[in-house]
Scaffold this active site. Structure first.
Site, PDB file in Angstrom:
ATOM      1  N   ASN A  92       0.830  -1.205   0.000  1.00  0.00           N
ATOM      2  CA  ASN A  92       0.000   0.000   0.000  1.00  0.00           C
ATOM      3  C   ASN A  92       0.865   1.256   0.000  1.00  0.00           C
ATOM      4  OD1 ASN A  92      -2.083  -1.777   0.112  1.00  0.00           O
ATOM      5  ND2 ASN A  92      -2.517  -1.484   2.286  1.00  0.00           N
ATOM      6  N   HIS A 108       6.082  -0.694  -2.564  1.00  0.00           N
ATOM      7  CA  HIS A 108       5.604   0.022  -3.761  1.00  0.00           C
ATOM      8  C   HIS A 108       5.674   1.538  -3.599  1.00  0.00           C
ATOM      9  CE1 HIS A 108       3.156  -3.702  -5.322  1.00  0.00           C
ATOM     10  NE2 HIS A 108       4.456  -3.820  -5.472  1.00  0.00           N
TER      11      HIS A 108
HETATM   12  P1  OAD Z   1      -6.108  -5.925  -5.184  1.00  0.00           P
HETATM   13  O1  OAD Z   1      -7.165  -4.914  -5.476  1.00  0.00           O
HETATM   14  O2  OAD Z   1      -5.525  -6.667  -6.329  1.00  0.00           O
HETATM   15  O3  OAD Z   1      -6.665  -7.002  -4.153  1.00  0.00           O
HETATM   16  C1  OAD Z   1      -7.288  -6.625  -2.946  1.00  0.00           C
HETATM   17  C2  OAD Z   1      -7.666  -7.880  -2.180  1.00  0.00           C
HETATM   18  O4  OAD Z   1      -8.251  -7.473  -0.963  1.00  0.00           O
HETATM   19  C3  OAD Z   1      -8.678  -8.785  -2.898  1.00  0.00           C
HETATM   20  O5  OAD Z   1      -8.257 -10.130  -2.822  1.00  0.00           O
HETATM   21  C4  OAD Z   1      -9.983  -8.573  -2.107  1.00  0.00           C
HETATM   22  O6  OAD Z   1     -10.782  -9.738  -2.040  1.00  0.00           O
HETATM   23  C5  OAD Z   1      -9.432  -8.220  -0.731  1.00  0.00           C
HETATM   24  N1  OAD Z   1     -10.333  -7.364   0.074  1.00  0.00           N
HETATM   25  C6  OAD Z   1     -11.196  -6.401  -0.339  1.00  0.00           C
HETATM   26  N2  OAD Z   1     -11.800  -5.813   0.692  1.00  0.00           N
HETATM   27  C7  OAD Z   1     -11.312  -6.417   1.809  1.00  0.00           C
HETATM   28  C8  OAD Z   1     -11.569  -6.270   3.208  1.00  0.00           C
HETATM   29  N3  OAD Z   1     -12.431  -5.358   3.679  1.00  0.00           N
HETATM   30  N4  OAD Z   1     -10.894  -7.077   4.062  1.00  0.00           N
HETATM   31  C9  OAD Z   1     -10.013  -8.001   3.608  1.00  0.00           C
HETATM   32  N5  OAD Z   1      -9.734  -8.191   2.299  1.00  0.00           N
HETATM   33  C10 OAD Z   1     -10.368  -7.415   1.407  1.00  0.00           C
HETATM   34  O7  OAD Z   1      -4.967  -5.152  -4.346  1.00  0.00           O
HETATM   35  P2  OAD Z   1      -3.458  -5.599  -4.051  1.00  0.00           P
HETATM   36  O8  OAD Z   1      -3.346  -7.073  -3.955  1.00  0.00           O
HETATM   37  O9  OAD Z   1      -2.985  -4.774  -2.912  1.00  0.00           O
HETATM   38  O10 OAD Z   1       0.527  -1.781  -7.277  1.00  0.00           O
HETATM   39  O11 OAD Z   1      -2.746  -5.091  -5.361  1.00  0.00           O
HETATM   40  C11 OAD Z   1      -1.351  -5.277  -5.480  1.00  0.00           C
HETATM   41  C12 OAD Z   1      -0.771  -4.139  -6.278  1.00  0.00           C
HETATM   42  O12 OAD Z   1      -1.461  -4.008  -7.518  1.00  0.00           O
HETATM   43  C13 OAD Z   1      -0.929  -2.759  -5.647  1.00  0.00           C
HETATM   44  O13 OAD Z   1       0.080  -2.467  -4.707  1.00  0.00           O
HETATM   45  C14 OAD Z   1      -0.839  -1.835  -6.821  1.00  0.00           C
HETATM   46  C15 OAD Z   1      -1.735  -2.595  -7.768  1.00  0.00           C
HETATM   47  O14 OAD Z   1      -1.563  -2.394  -9.094  1.00  0.00           O
HETATM   48  C16 OAD Z   1       0.971  -0.697  -7.921  1.00  0.00           C
HETATM   49  O15 OAD Z   1       0.279   0.262  -8.171  1.00  0.00           O
HETATM   50  C17 OAD Z   1       2.417  -0.793  -8.289  1.00  0.00           C
END
Ligand code: OAD
Length: 233
Positions: A92, A108
């Site tokens: 994040n 990141h």
């Molecule tokens: P994603 O949007 O890909 O995934 C978010 C995850 O959080 C999903 O698996 C959801 O099911 C889960 N989720 C949503 N709401 C939730 C809640 N209230 N409690 C628990 N889980 C929940 O986001 P990231 O995996 O963080 O990079 O994405 C990785 C990277 O992709 C980011 O850092 C960003 C993005 O592109 C860059 O910008 C370089």
């Protein structure tokens, strides 16, 4: 016996979702509204720096008003109260782990930091950045958000690799496991013998790689998990 296991935690957008900051991939996610090639790559920035700054200025404004939620506070509590080392690695770019009192490695980058493409100086970002801002160190008008874009190498990877090989427990919280190298951390930690656990709203596409799974919103599942680790449930 005192539990002094080393715990390494990777967090993603799901941890900050209940603080009002959007996630990236599910319905309504950031990448369903914006083309990541335009706003989150070095090539996109070279083509249209104004568009990229506008995108991050809006996200910075959002993040500036967001408050840490129960998941951020629980992880800070784990870091201060667990007898063993607790390493927090986050994808994040908000500062909500810090606002809750934790220390996190921002692989990141951070929205509240700026950097210079010409001399690599780094400083606190103003709320609104512009393509013409001169670098405070070398004066080049090549300032950008201190954010790792697609195609760039995440920050602190050598330090992170060391933590993954010495982890006793690895937890991935609120991340879809779609973006490497972070998505590969579970395999690295498992190879070194760590017990691995995924805590997510629902099992992610890579849930099968973990030894254990906790489903549920971060604001309830994370405090409950922290209580169980600290034996305070
Ligand atoms: P994603 O949007 O890909 O995934 C978010 C995850 O959080 C999903 O698996 C959801 O099911 C889960 N989720 C949503 N709401 C939730 C809640 N209230 N409690 C628990 N889980 C929940 O986001 P990231 O995996 O963080 O990079 O994405 C990785 C990277 O992709 C980011 O850092 C960003 C993005 O592109 C860059 O910008 C370089």
């Amino acid at each position: 016996m005192q539990d002094s296991r080393k715990i390494v935690i990777l967090t993603g957008a799901g941890v900050s979702a209940e603080s009002g900051l959007g996630i990236f991939r599910d319905k309504g996610g950031v990448w369903t509204k914006y083309d990541l090639n335009e706003v989150a790559t070095p090539e996109g920035f070279a083509r249209d720096p104004v568009k990229v700054h506008d995108f991050y200025n809006a996200r910075r404004a959002n993040a500036a008003t967001a408050r840490p939620n129960a998941a951020h506070f629980a992880l800070a509590r784990l870091q201060s109260d667990h007898p063993g080392e607790v390493v927090l690695i986050t994808q994040n770019v908000d500062a909500l782990h810090e606002a809750a009192g934790a220390t996190a490695i921002h692989m990141h980058g951070r929205l509240d930091r700026a950097t210079c493409s010409a001399c690599t100086a780094c400083w606190d970002a103003p709320l609104v950045m512009s393509a013409d801002d001169p670098c405070p160190k070398c004066s080049a008008p090549q300032t950008r958000p201190d954010i790792v874009w697609f195609g760039e190498v995440p920050q602190a990877m050598d330090v992170i690799a060391e933590h993954l090989t010495t982890a006793d427990v690895f937890a991935a919280i609120g991340t879809s496991g779609q973006v490497y190298p972070a998505a590969g951390f579970v395999a690295e930690a498992a190879r070194s013998g760590a017990h691995t656990i995924e805590i997510n709203l629902e099992p992610s596409d890579v849930a099968g790689m973990f030894d254990a799974q906790i489903d549920g919103a971060a604001t309830t599942s994370v405090p409950a998990w922290v209580d169980s680790v600290l034996n305070t449930a």
